[in-house]
Structures are given as structure tokens and as C-alpha cells.
Scaffold this active site. Sequence first.
Site, short mmCIF file in Angstrom:
data_model
loop_
_atom_site.label_atom_id
_atom_site.label_comp_id
_atom_site.label_asym_id
_atom_site.label_seq_id
_atom_site.Cartn_x
_atom_site.Cartn_y
_atom_site.Cartn_z
N SER A 74 -3.25 -7.82 3.34
CA SER A 74 -3.31 -7.59 4.78
C SER A 74 -3.64 -8.86 5.56
CB SER A 74 -4.34 -6.51 5.09
OG SER A 74 -3.95 -5.31 4.49
N HIS A 103 0.84 -1.21 0.00
CA HIS A 103 0.00 0.00 0.00
C HIS A 103 0.88 1.26 0.00
CE1 HIS A 103 -3.01 -2.72 2.29
NE2 HIS A 103 -3.55 -2.49 1.11
N LYS A 108 -15.57 -6.49 5.61
CA LYS A 108 -14.61 -7.23 6.42
C LYS A 108 -14.78 -6.93 7.91
CE LYS A 108 -11.42 -7.04 2.58
NZ LYS A 108 -10.25 -6.41 2.01
N ARG A 127 -2.12 -5.71 -8.38
CA ARG A 127 -0.93 -6.51 -8.09
C ARG A 127 -0.75 -7.62 -9.11
NH1 ARG A 127 -3.23 -7.94 -2.50
NH2 ARG A 127 -5.01 -7.62 -3.85
N1 COA Z 1 -0.26 -4.08 -1.53
C1 COA Z 1 -0.61 -4.99 -0.66
N2 COA Z 1 -1.89 -5.39 -0.49
C2 COA Z 1 -2.81 -4.80 -1.24
C3 COA Z 1 -2.50 -3.81 -2.18
C4 COA Z 1 -1.14 -3.45 -2.31
N3 COA Z 1 -0.75 -2.54 -3.18
N4 COA Z 1 -3.64 -3.41 -2.76
C5 COA Z 1 -4.62 -4.13 -2.22
N5 COA Z 1 -4.13 -4.97 -1.30
C6 COA Z 1 -4.86 -5.97 -0.55
C7 COA Z 1 -5.48 -5.45 0.70
O1 COA Z 1 -4.62 -5.57 1.79
C8 COA Z 1 -6.69 -6.34 0.83
O2 COA Z 1 -6.28 -7.55 1.44
P1 COA Z 1 -7.22 -8.32 2.45
O3 COA Z 1 -8.39 -8.77 1.65
O4 COA Z 1 -6.36 -9.42 2.91
O5 COA Z 1 -7.61 -7.36 3.52
C9 COA Z 1 -7.07 -6.63 -0.61
O6 COA Z 1 -5.93 -6.43 -1.35
C10 COA Z 1 -8.11 -5.69 -1.20
O7 COA Z 1 -8.46 -4.76 -0.30
P2 COA Z 1 -8.44 -3.18 -0.38
O8 COA Z 1 -7.58 -2.64 -1.45
O9 COA Z 1 -8.19 -2.69 1.00
O10 COA Z 1 -9.84 -2.93 -0.81
P3 COA Z 1 -11.07 -3.50 -0.14
O11 COA Z 1 -11.59 -4.48 -1.11
O12 COA Z 1 -10.86 -3.95 1.25
O13 COA Z 1 -11.90 -2.16 -0.06
C11 COA Z 1 -13.36 -0.48 -0.89
C12 COA Z 1 -12.66 -1.79 -1.12
C13 COA Z 1 -13.44 -0.07 0.55
C14 COA Z 1 -12.60 0.57 -1.65
C15 COA Z 1 -14.75 -0.68 -1.47
O14 COA Z 1 -15.38 -1.75 -0.82
C16 COA Z 1 -15.61 0.56 -1.37
O15 COA Z 1 -15.47 1.45 -2.16
N6 COA Z 1 -16.53 0.59 -0.38
C17 COA Z 1 -17.40 1.73 -0.16
C18 COA Z 1 -18.83 1.42 -0.56
C19 COA Z 1 -19.00 1.62 -2.03
O16 COA Z 1 -18.89 2.69 -2.56
N7 COA Z 1 -19.30 0.51 -2.70
C20 COA Z 1 -19.50 0.48 -4.12
C21 COA Z 1 -18.20 0.19 -4.80
S1 COA Z 1 -18.46 0.02 -6.54
#
Ligand code: COA
Length: 161
Positions: free
Chosen positions: A130, A17, A41, A92
Site C-alpha cells: 500500500s 489484497h 501506521k 508475497r
Molecule cells: N498484496 C499487496 N500488498 C500486501 C498484501 C498483498 N497480498 N499483503 C500484505 N500487503 C502489504 C500491505 O499493503 C502492507 O503494506 P504497507 O506496509 O505499505 O502498508 C504490508 O504488506 C503489511 O500490511 P498488512 O497486511 O496490512 O498488515 P499490517 O502489518 O498493516 O497489519 C495487523 C497487521 C493489523 C493484522 C496486526 O498488526 C494486528 O493483528 N494488529 C492487532 C493487534 C494485535 O492483535 N497484535 C498482536 C499481533 S500478534
Amino acid sequence: MRIAIYPGTFDPITNGHLDIIERASQLFDRVIVTVAVNSSKTPMFTAEERVALIKAILKQKRLTNVTVEHFSGLLVSFARKKKAAAIIRGLRAISDFEYEFQMALMNRKQANDIATVFLMPHERYTYLNSSIIREIARLHGNFKDFVHPVVVRALKKKLRR
Ligand code: COA
């Protein structure tokens, strides 16, 4: 001023990140790391803890054009409120694509004026997320190379409780 938001759960923030944040901070005037409060989550760290960890790291790294906030609700509404021109997401591997593609298109449908910008972290972080960090920490493995020392300390403290 070109503003971007970088949303995610960040439970906890990893070096992958941070790699994305540094790249985004070079492309945009201001980057707002946006910690999701109500993702699907069940996080280990509260939203306040996740924000505090990120703030501490940004301060140490002297990333002065990056700030951090938490948000709940619709992502594009938050982006609008912050006058953001872009939503940053990290890609990724090909396995990220389908989920990211769906989210980017849905966000564009809601707000055509806000672009999703995909950045690739360094390949050394391709396999990082994560959950794997939390699991390695719980099982007393070595995770120091994958997260900032601030996060190492926070994970150890959390798991001692
Ligand atoms: N390096 C390491 N890990 C990474 C990474 C990077 N560059 N990019 C993503 N990840 C990992 C994260 O750690 C996470 O791992 P985990 O599942 O083990 O926790 C996973 O990839 C994806 O998670 P993240 O990037 O944190 O996104 P998310 O899927 O948890 O969150 C939101 C997505 C919050 C952005 C999305 O749900 C959202 O927009 N919610 C708001 C409601 C909304 O508007 N919904 C409609 C969306 S169309």
C-alpha cells in the site's frame, strides 16, 4: 460454517489484497475483511473510508460471502467474537516470512483454536504494497494497474485536497 477473517491496514486496498480475498472466499463459507483501526501506521484514509472503499469493490465484484468490518484491540479477540476458525494472511515473498511467522505464532499462543492460513497472491502482485501505491499516487505516477478503479478515484480525490 467455516468463517475466516482477513486482517490488515488496507491503506488502501490493492489488487494483491483482492487476489487474496478472492482465493479465501473460495475456501471459506464466509470471509470477514478486517480493517485495523489502531495499527502502528498513520493511515492516509480513515478506517471508515477504508471500509467504504472495500465495501464498494466487493459489491462490484459480487463477492457475496465476503463482508468488511473495522476492529481495534487484539486480533484474536475479534476472531473469537466472530467465531472465526482462521486468520488469513498473504505471503508475497520470503521477506514477509519472519514478520508473519512471529505474528502467527503469537496469535496461536493466545488462541490455539484459531489457525493462521497463508495464501500466496498471484506473482504479478509480489512487489506490491500500500505504501508504494500511495507514493506513486502522490508523485503522479501510474498506479491504475495495481488498484481497483474505485481506489484510483479515491486516491485522486484525496490528493486533490
Ligand atoms: N498484496 C499487496 N500488498 C500486501 C498484501 C498483498 N497480498 N499483503 C500484505 N500487503 C502489504 C500491505 O499493503 C502492507 O503494506 P504497507 O506496509 O505499505 O502498508 C504490508 O504488506 C503489511 O500490511 P498488512 O497486511 O496490512 O498488515 P499490517 O502489518 O498493516 O497489519 C495487523 C497487521 C493489523 C493484522 C496486526 O498488526 C494486528 O493483528 N494488529 C492487532 C493487534 C494485535 O492483535 N497484535 C498482536 C499481533 S500478534
